[in-house]
Design a protein around this motif. Structure first.
Motif, short mmCIF file in Angstrom:
data_model
loop_
_atom_site.label_atom_id
_atom_site.label_comp_id
_atom_site.label_asym_id
_atom_site.label_seq_id
_atom_site.Cartn_x
_atom_site.Cartn_y
_atom_site.Cartn_z
N LEU A 193 0.84 -1.21 0.00
CA LEU A 193 0.00 0.00 0.00
C LEU A 193 0.87 1.25 0.00
O LEU A 193 0.56 2.23 -0.69
N ALA A 194 1.96 1.23 0.76
CA ALA A 194 2.86 2.37 0.76
C ALA A 194 3.39 2.65 -0.64
O ALA A 194 3.44 3.81 -1.08
N LYS A 195 3.76 1.59 -1.35
CA LYS A 195 4.26 1.78 -2.71
C LYS A 195 3.16 2.30 -3.62
O LYS A 195 3.40 3.16 -4.48
N GLN A 196 1.94 1.81 -3.44
CA GLN A 196 0.82 2.28 -4.26
C GLN A 196 0.57 3.76 -4.03
O GLN A 196 0.29 4.52 -4.96
N LEU A 197 0.70 4.20 -2.79
CA LEU A 197 0.40 5.59 -2.44
C LEU A 197 1.49 6.55 -2.89
O LEU A 197 1.19 7.65 -3.38
N GLY A 198 2.75 6.17 -2.71
CA GLY A 198 3.84 7.12 -2.96
C GLY A 198 5.05 6.54 -3.63
O GLY A 198 6.11 7.18 -3.62
N GLY A 199 4.92 5.34 -4.22
CA GLY A 199 6.04 4.75 -4.93
C GLY A 199 7.20 4.39 -4.00
O GLY A 199 7.08 4.35 -2.78
N GLU A 200 8.35 4.15 -4.60
CA GLU A 200 9.53 3.78 -3.83
C GLU A 200 9.98 4.90 -2.89
O GLU A 200 10.61 4.66 -1.86
N ALA A 201 9.64 6.15 -3.23
CA ALA A 201 10.01 7.27 -2.37
C ALA A 201 9.33 7.16 -1.00
O ALA A 201 9.95 7.42 0.03
N LEU A 202 8.08 6.75 -0.98
CA LEU A 202 7.37 6.60 0.28
C LEU A 202 7.87 5.37 1.03
O LEU A 202 8.02 5.40 2.26
N VAL A 203 8.14 4.29 0.31
CA VAL A 203 8.70 3.10 0.96
C VAL A 203 10.01 3.45 1.64
O VAL A 203 10.25 3.08 2.81
N ASP A 204 10.87 4.18 0.95
CA ASP A 204 12.16 4.55 1.51
C ASP A 204 11.99 5.45 2.74
O ASP A 204 12.72 5.31 3.73
N LEU A 205 11.06 6.36 2.67
CA LEU A 205 10.79 7.25 3.81
C LEU A 205 10.38 6.44 5.03
O LEU A 205 10.88 6.69 6.15
N ILE A 206 9.51 5.48 4.84
CA ILE A 206 9.03 4.68 5.96
C ILE A 206 10.15 3.80 6.52
O ILE A 206 10.30 3.65 7.73
N VAL A 207 10.97 3.23 5.63
CA VAL A 207 12.10 2.43 6.09
C VAL A 207 13.03 3.26 6.95
O VAL A 207 13.43 2.85 8.05
N ARG A 208 13.39 4.43 6.49
CA ARG A 208 14.42 5.23 7.15
C ARG A 208 13.92 6.07 8.33
O ARG A 208 14.64 6.25 9.32
N ASP A 209 12.71 6.58 8.23
CA ASP A 209 12.28 7.60 9.19
C ASP A 209 11.26 7.13 10.21
O ASP A 209 11.18 7.70 11.30
N SER A 210 10.43 6.15 9.88
CA SER A 210 9.43 5.71 10.85
C SER A 210 10.08 4.84 11.92
O SER A 210 11.19 4.33 11.74
N HIS A 211 9.38 4.69 13.04
CA HIS A 211 9.93 3.87 14.13
C HIS A 211 8.85 2.96 14.69
O HIS A 211 7.77 3.40 15.06
N THR A 212 9.19 1.66 14.80
CA THR A 212 8.25 0.66 15.29
C THR A 212 8.79 -0.09 16.50
O THR A 212 8.02 -0.53 17.35
N CYS A 213 10.07 -0.26 16.61
CA CYS A 213 10.72 -1.10 17.63
C CYS A 213 10.27 -0.75 19.04
O CYS A 213 10.37 0.40 19.47
N TYR A 214 9.78 -1.74 19.79
CA TYR A 214 9.32 -1.52 21.15
C TYR A 214 10.45 -1.14 22.10
O TYR A 214 10.21 -0.52 23.13
N ARG A 215 11.66 -1.53 21.77
CA ARG A 215 12.79 -1.19 22.64
C ARG A 215 13.33 0.21 22.36
O ARG A 215 14.21 0.69 23.07
N GLY A 216 12.85 0.85 21.33
CA GLY A 216 13.30 2.20 21.00
C GLY A 216 14.65 2.24 20.34
O GLY A 216 15.30 3.29 20.33
#
Length: 243
Positions: free
Chosen positions: A182-205
């Motif tokens: 869905l991320a790729k559908q919404l914003g292509g590889e640019a959005l995928v890359d943004l989510i990989v690099r900038d978003s945070h999910t890890c519970y340990r921080g």
């Protein structure tokens, strides 16, 4: 994608994680004005609160078609609520399954509280649509992530506030692999890359090492779900989500 209505207003429950970042992009593609709300409940992975502004600014700068729709950000202090949870999300303790069969990362009623506060804010901000990243496909079994729970809460909010809120959950039926698609559908590889690099999910921080799927310890339940979804998506050829 559907064209955004110029008069529609949405409030996205935005943690700075993968799911809520995809939901923010989803909302920006649909609504004329989108605001975000984050909740500080004393979470041990408080770095997600820092990444929220990073993701927002990256979306604004890299996707000019959405920039004008991205409105104010709000942060609500819910530390009192976090104190009563006694979970691995707010305390330094091992991740494990409780006697109820739920992971001890489950904060009882968290999504119910978040959405209630969000609705009160949305009432003042004239936002009809409340957008959240809850999912009952690839998730940890949290009962407040289920769509029937959210349908009941939506009815209660509308009755209690004399409103016509719509609780939108675009990821509800998607696997984590499909969330990447869905991320790729919404914003292509640019959005995928943004989510990989900038978003945070890890519970340990953990931010440290950048894996193919993003930053994280690679061992907590959140990292395991994110990595598993990434691997499945890559193995399928990194497609966009089918319409």
């Amino acid at each position: 994608m559907n064209e955004a209505s110029s008069g529609s207003r949405a409030l996205v429950l935005f943690s700075g994680g993968q799911d809520s970042s995809v939901c923010l992009a989803w909302a920006l593609a649909r609504y004329g004005h989108v605001e975000t709300v984050g909740f500080d409940y004393g979470q041990r992975h408080a770095v997600e609160m820092e990444q929220r502004s990073v993701v927002r600014e990256a979306l604004r700068s890299r996707f000019p078609q959405w920039s004008g729709r991205l409105g104010e950000d709000h942060v609500l202090d819910l530390r009192g609520f976090g104190d009563i949870g006694d979970t691995a999300m707010t305390q330094e303790r091992a991740f494990e399954i409780t006697e109820k069969g739920l992971p001890n990362t489950y904060v009882p009623g968290r999504n119910l509280v978040f959405l209630t506060y969000a609705a009160a804010l949305a009432d003042r901000r004239r936002a009809k649509f409340l957008v959240g990243g809850m999912c009952e496909t690839d998730f940890s079994g949290y009962p407040d992530c289920r769509r029937d729970t959210l349908d009941a809460l939506q009815s209660a909010l509308n009755l209690g506030m004399a409103q016509d809120f719509v609780v939108e959950t675009p990821l509800m039926r998607l696997t984590k692999a499909e969330t990447w698609a869905l991320a790729k559908q919404l914003g292509g590889e640019a959005l995928v890359d943004l989510i990989v690099r900038d978003s945070h999910t890890c519970y340990r921080g953990t931010r440290g090492e950048l894996h193919d799927w993003g930053h994280g310890c690679g061992e907590c339940p959140a990292c395991e779900l994110r990595e598993k979804g990434w691997d499945a998506w890559v193995a399928s050829g990194r497609p966009e989500l089918a319409p």
